[in-house]
Design an enzyme around this catalytic site. Structure first.
Site, mmCIF file in Angstrom:
data_model
loop_
_atom_site.group_PDB
_atom_site.id
_atom_site.type_symbol
_atom_site.label_atom_id
_atom_site.label_comp_id
_atom_site.label_asym_id
_atom_site.label_seq_id
_atom_site.Cartn_x
_atom_site.Cartn_y
_atom_site.Cartn_z
ATOM 1 N N LYS A 192 -14.687 -21.123 32.243
ATOM 2 C CA LYS A 192 -13.520 -20.507 32.862
ATOM 3 C C LYS A 192 -12.455 -20.279 31.795
ATOM 4 C CE LYS A 192 -14.363 -20.560 37.430
ATOM 5 N NZ LYS A 192 -14.147 -19.409 38.337
ATOM 6 N N LYS A 291 -21.431 -13.940 45.409
ATOM 7 C CA LYS A 291 -21.127 -15.116 46.222
ATOM 8 C C LYS A 291 -21.533 -14.810 47.660
ATOM 9 C CE LYS A 291 -17.255 -17.044 43.544
ATOM 10 N NZ LYS A 291 -17.494 -16.306 42.288
#
Length: 377
Positions: A192, A291
């Protein structure tokens, strides 16, 4: 999937020629006359420590649902339905992910579930393809698929893409231990970025690569950079180590500018969360980070994966920070839908308790019954 055929084909009919090859439809005859006799809806709440990043926000609690189904044969299965919405640690609404709230999902399911009692198992999929809430649509279609042998006997790759992100409290020794603890077969990690200062994150990534120079990086900026910032950041990293960067910028135009400047491929993630998203091939697009909890039914997932594949774009399933029930199901679903890809599911470390215990029983300490629907009601 609108069909009057209640065979297993009703569950898996739209998986496409390439994906259907992995499904032994001849062994799913047991679902032909399967009837739903009971549906049970629970909600769960699990504390997270340390907090988990949701783009640039943080959450310290995960809320969700567990839906269980029992057939007239006595066979049962359960799924997790957990929209990625709610409040962050500063009591601000999460943005950029699930549009529906948990309460909206509960209300929708309380309307749909009683109507499913006494209906064929394939009715779950019919409802999933009509329902407007993606998390509920995904959960209902997954629940139908979980009764099929193709799901029960899928070969699940135990490799994972481990998650890293800069934490001010993490020591060099702790980072070294985490990198060295990666399984020997680890090819890539997810990092990230665009959450701390550019200097801190550049140093963090160089530290990781100094410990294991062979690692490939899947960077995830969550649209946190401007084009100029992304170019500055990526130019300070070894290009050969970067597999791609997810959503470097807020707009696709800016992300393409980054690719044109550095020739580093990018992936789409948040862009897919738009209910109106339609796949369009873009210069530099390498992968779709999908997702399922945010996209919707398995039919919709499959269509997206197949369309992208026609253009040479990879489809990689990713978690929406589900509890362990959802994560385990995503690993199996990835083995069916994207067998050549390792899904991004390394998000359980912060969960202070499991939803499903090691003995496969539900953790009664984290759940609460909402409603149980049976033929007797």
């Amino acid at each position: 999937m609108h069909t009057d055929d209640h065979s297993s084909g009703g569950i898996e009919s739209n998986l496409g020629d390439n994906l259907r090859a992995s499904i032994d439809s001849s062994n799913t005859k047991q679902t032909q006359v399967a009837v739903i006799s009971e549906l049970t809806l629970h909600r769960y709440n699990i504390a997270l420590s340390p907090t988990l990043p949701v783009a640039t926000q943080r959450i310290d609690q995960r809320f969700g649902l567990m839906l269980s189904a029992k057939l007239d044969s006595g066979v049962s299965n359960r799924v997790e339905i957990s929209p990625l919405s709610g409040l962050d640690i500063d009591a601000k609404p999460l943005t950029g992910f699930s549009l529906e709230t948990l309460e909206q999902v509960i209300n929708e399911l309380e309307q749909q579930l009683p109507r499913l009692i006494g209906k064929p198992l394939t009715e779950l999929n019919l409802v999933a393809n009509k329902i407007s809430l993606p998390s509920a649509a995904f959960g209902l279609s997954l629940l139908a698929l979980k009764f099929a042998p193709s799901f029960q006997y899928a070969h699940v790759d135990d490799r994972k893409v481990s998650l890293f992100y800069y934490q001010p409290t993490m020591t060099d020794d702790e980072l070294t231990t985490k990198v060295q603890a990666l399984p020997k077969r680890t090819y890539a990690i997810k990092v990230k970025v665009a959450q701390a200062s550019i200097e801190q994150e550049i140093q963090f990534i160089h530290q990781i690569l100094s410990i294991n120079p062979k690692l490939k990086l899947r960077l995830d900026a969550n649209q946190g950079f401007s084009a100029e910032q992304a170019i500055e950041f990526l130019a300070c990293l070894p290009k050969a180590s970067i597999e791609y960067i997810e959503e470097p910028c807020k707009t696709l135009k800016e992300s393409q500018l980054v690719y044109q400047a550095l020739n580093i491929p990018f992936a789409l993630d948040e862009t897919l969360n738009d209910a109106n998203y339609q796949f369009t091939m873009l210069d530099g697009l390498a992968a779709l980070i999908i997702k399922p909890m945010i996209i919707g039914s398995i039919d919709k997932l499959t269509q997206l994966i197949e369309t992208a594949k026609e253009y040479g774009v990879r489809g990689i399933l990713s978690s929406s920070l589900e509890a362990n029930l959802g994560i385990n199901d995503l690993a199996t679903l990835a083995a069916i839908l994207t067998p050549d890809e390792i899904p991004g599911l390394d998000t359980l470390a912060s969960f202070t308790a499991p939803l499903i215990l090691e003995n496969n029983q539900v953790n009664s300490k984290v759940i609460q019954l909402i409603h149980r629907y049976t033929c007797d009601q």
